[in-house]
Design an enzyme around this catalytic site. Sequence first.
Site, PDB file in Angstrom:
ATOM      1  N   ALA A  72       0.829  -1.202   0.000  1.00 50.47           N
ATOM      2  CA  ALA A  72       0.000   0.000   0.000  1.00 50.47           C
ATOM      3  C   ALA A  72       0.869   1.261   0.000  1.00 50.47           C
ATOM      4  O   ALA A  72       0.623   2.204  -0.762  1.00 50.47           O
ATOM      5  CB  ALA A  72      -0.948   0.002   1.199  1.00 50.47           C
ATOM      6  N   HIS A 294      -4.267 -17.801  11.304  1.00 50.26           N
ATOM      7  CA  HIS A 294      -4.098 -18.549  10.052  1.00 50.26           C
ATOM      8  C   HIS A 294      -3.991 -20.034  10.366  1.00 50.26           C
ATOM      9  O   HIS A 294      -3.251 -20.427  11.255  1.00 50.26           O
ATOM     10  CB  HIS A 294      -2.834 -18.065   9.338  1.00 50.26           C
ATOM     11  CG  HIS A 294      -2.780 -18.473   7.899  1.00 50.26           C
ATOM     12  ND1 HIS A 294      -2.597 -19.774   7.517  1.00 50.26           N
ATOM     13  CD2 HIS A 294      -2.895 -17.756   6.753  1.00 50.26           C
ATOM     14  CE1 HIS A 294      -2.594 -19.823   6.188  1.00 50.26           C
ATOM     15  NE2 HIS A 294      -2.775 -18.615   5.705  1.00 50.26           N
ATOM     16  N   ARG A 358     -10.558 -19.170   6.808  1.00 53.13           N
ATOM     17  CA  ARG A 358      -9.474 -19.374   7.766  1.00 53.13           C
ATOM     18  C   ARG A 358      -9.944 -19.531   9.205  1.00 53.13           C
ATOM     19  O   ARG A 358      -9.406 -20.362   9.939  1.00 53.13           O
ATOM     20  CB  ARG A 358      -8.526 -18.179   7.683  1.00 53.13           C
ATOM     21  CG  ARG A 358      -7.811 -18.158   6.372  1.00 53.13           C
ATOM     22  CD  ARG A 358      -6.932 -16.964   6.237  1.00 53.13           C
ATOM     23  NE  ARG A 358      -6.170 -17.113   4.990  1.00 53.13           N
ATOM     24  CZ  ARG A 358      -5.317 -16.220   4.540  1.00 53.13           C
ATOM     25  NH1 ARG A 358      -5.106 -15.103   5.198  1.00 53.13           N
ATOM     26  NH2 ARG A 358      -4.666 -16.440   3.419  1.00 53.13           N
ATOM     27  N   HIS A 429      -1.955 -14.105  12.424  1.00 50.01           N
ATOM     28  CA  HIS A 429      -1.437 -13.832  11.097  1.00 50.01           C
ATOM     29  C   HIS A 429      -1.795 -12.445  10.573  1.00 50.01           C
ATOM     30  O   HIS A 429      -0.968 -11.744  10.018  1.00 50.01           O
ATOM     31  CB  HIS A 429      -2.008 -14.898  10.154  1.00 50.01           C
ATOM     32  CG  HIS A 429      -1.693 -14.674   8.725  1.00 50.01           C
ATOM     33  ND1 HIS A 429      -0.395 -14.579   8.284  1.00 50.01           N
ATOM     34  CD2 HIS A 429      -2.473 -14.506   7.629  1.00 50.01           C
ATOM     35  CE1 HIS A 429      -0.414 -14.368   6.978  1.00 50.01           C
ATOM     36  NE2 HIS A 429      -1.645 -14.305   6.559  1.00 50.01           N
TER      37      HIS A 429
END
Lengths: 670, 249
Positions: A72, A294, A358, A429
Amino acid sequence: MTHESASAPAKKGAAMASTDLDALRVVGREIDGNVPDAAPDAAWDDRKLHYNLVNPSNRRKFTVIVVGTGLAGAAAAAALGELGYNVEVFSFHDVPRRAHSVAAQGGINSPRARRVDNDSIERFVKDTVKGGDYRGREVDAFRLGQEGVRVIDHMQAIGAPFAREYGGQLANRSFGGVQVSRTYYTRGQTGQQLEIASAHALSRQVAAGTCHLHSRQEMLDLIVKDGRARGIVVRDLVSGTVRAMTAHAVVLATGGYGHIYYKATLAKNSNATAIWRAYKRGAYFANPAFVQIHPTALPLMSQWQSKKILMSESLRNDGRIWAPKAKGDDRDPNLIPDAQRDYFLERRYPAFGNLVPRDVASRNIRERIEAGYGVGPLKNAVYLDFRDAIDRLGAKLVRERYSNLFDMYNEQTGEDPFTTPMRIAPSVHFTMGGLWSDYDMMTSIPGLFVGGECGWGYHGANRLGANSLLSGCVDGWFTLPYSVPSFLAGQLGEDVLPLDDPAVRQTVADVEGRIARLLGGGGVHPPDYFAEKLGAILDRYASVSRDPAELPDAIGQIRALREQFWRDIKVIGTGDRLNQELETAGRVADYLELAELLVLDALDRDESAGAHFRTDHVTEDGEAMRDDANWTFVSAWEAPPEAGPGAGKPIRNYEPLVFKAVPLQQRNYK
Amino acid sequence: MRLILEVWRQESPRVPGRLEAYEITDAREEMSLLELLDRLNHQLVEENQEPVAFESDCREGICGTCGIDVNGVPHGPENNVPACGQHVRSFADGDTVRIEPFRAAGFPIIRDLIVDRTGLDRIIQAGGTVAVDAGTATDADTLLVTHEQAEAALDFAACIGCGACVSACPNGAAYLFTGAKLQHLALMPHGKMERGKRARSMIAQMEHEFGPCSQIGECALACPAGVPLSAIATLNKERLRALLRRKDN
């Protein structure tokens, strides 16, 4: 904004109404996400049409600070530089390419919908909103999908060598929570290729003179004057010098705060200081309790391991997850016949099987491990097995798809996944929570923007795989370059704040005071001692499940640890040169504050949603049970006032969420 | 396991450095070399000594932040593995392990094991980029790329920018790094547009800060991303091609 949906909250989450909670926080006001009035699929076009523009010859008169050079940040800086703005880019790394986006493996989603598997932008939005358990902004997801189509074109053009089919077209694959193939990839190193391409695009602007790179400089505070963000204070990590830089706007792209759990898949240096300092200066913090665990990381192997290693979700395309049917079965996995294996995700979720989202996968794996079915020397893992995929596809194709992941596994464990099933376990995660921002990605402090994981927005209470690379790229390349200039346009002719302004001097003095305090601690325990203890508290109380009866306890423990930190912290060395202990100490100090807000948010949000799984809100099938009537909003936490009746208590404001295209419904992956 | 670590200590670029010996008595085979340094630092801090400054970030072999010379070999004894993936199991009980910063004229020491590798970034700034602005790219599906070509591009694009190749080279050359980027972008549809121009500018910048190729090939053995040695042949080919064609592409 119209509240046409029946989901508009009636009680604004006051359901719990316990005095405990009232002692900890204040319920604030409804806030406005500044969402366009148009239909969700037309909102972005409508907003772009209303944005103000800056004449090309005036653009160099504006200075924008970008903090962070991940997907980003590098993209926002490069794109604003390409447009002609003066961009000052800060990174604590030596070079931009190191940012943790580089470690993302599996892929980037894009609803290009070329196949005949019935994908579309609407379906992408549905998957993203539903995957996020209806706690993100639907209209943001539309923008993400719409701009996501051309992201692949751009990233390919600037150097990402996407996998190709034999016919020469882009290849793609399927990911968790989705039944179509919309994930584009470069083997198992998609994040690396996108990150390098973006960092190199930034290098191109550095060479062109539009972007100025300040590496090995860490942002330690935000300068706010008259309610507007005016600049930042940084510490040069080599010389120790603290200085200010002012600008017309500031973009934070500083990543997630998952490292607060200490043993996470995040990089060692990933931290929350930039966003936490912004929060302390008045930026709202959205849904801090929404933390993704995760499902497929490597299990811990030694006491000295301070960092977990991720194995891409893409592996679940071809790998099958199983545990032995018998407790404590410690035979060589290849000797356990199929009849004695429990492919528990396929058994419990026949429709999605190994590709459930997840949060669902992680909860199920942790449940198996905690119930005594764990495998490996520490009984802390389950198997991810490629035997059937190798039989079906051949070893060559499996190698092409996953070779670097298999090599990495082999490097770390000394075992070969081609012959022995991988051992995997859940790990913290990604953080869906982050600084709250409106539809234009501007925080509650005018002039302060966010991009990527440090914000919130798209992912609600659970992020779908391959949507984070997409959001980092879309924010940086195709959203902030529209919305930031619109903010700048109103400031034509205004200078940046001079460095001798009292607000600048005060912020620098605050930073210097905090550094002096860290260096002058009691000298008993190093920063990592506290980081590890804090991580253990969060893992125990605020991980894959949260028990409201225990959460107040966690808050008490965090407060006690924080007090001990400031009493006993030991930072060897001085502040006037490179000092990694000092860097860590500052980050841990901020974690110790953020952790309390995280747990408070988990206690406050009296429902289960996505990754936020409260033990008192469970469906008959054991799944997360939302409370749409009371909690269909984003919690936007405001820093506590220093004085007055609510002194010391964070204020939980709320932005109601409206779902027009994807009606509210219980998630069901069976 | 007991190990003696001889570690390079140097407070700043302005003062001379020295090797200091430390004993670790509880090293374990499954520790990575970076975890071994963590263990050492924990010990040093307990004794109120300054910990060894070293860099690492992802600890899974992709960010390129870590980099140390171990017994004179970049990253450690195993070929093509970064320091975070090197393990104590490569050593025997009682061994002495010498840990130094990457050694190369192009990588000045900042402190202890940390060196300045921004010289590699300046090679990229000189032309390792593609001149396409946001939003202007053509549809990636209309540009056909063979499966083979995409895979080959990725073999070279896999470079993690750690600088092990430079440290491995007795001349401190950056040929493997630069050649990998030239080859990667020469295989990409848009990258081809500036192929000649890029070769000239990147090679000039490389020669400005780094040494000449040693022709030995130890760089490819050290490379954690497994960048093929043919990257060096590519560099020489691209140099000649640019010289003879005198065109941008």
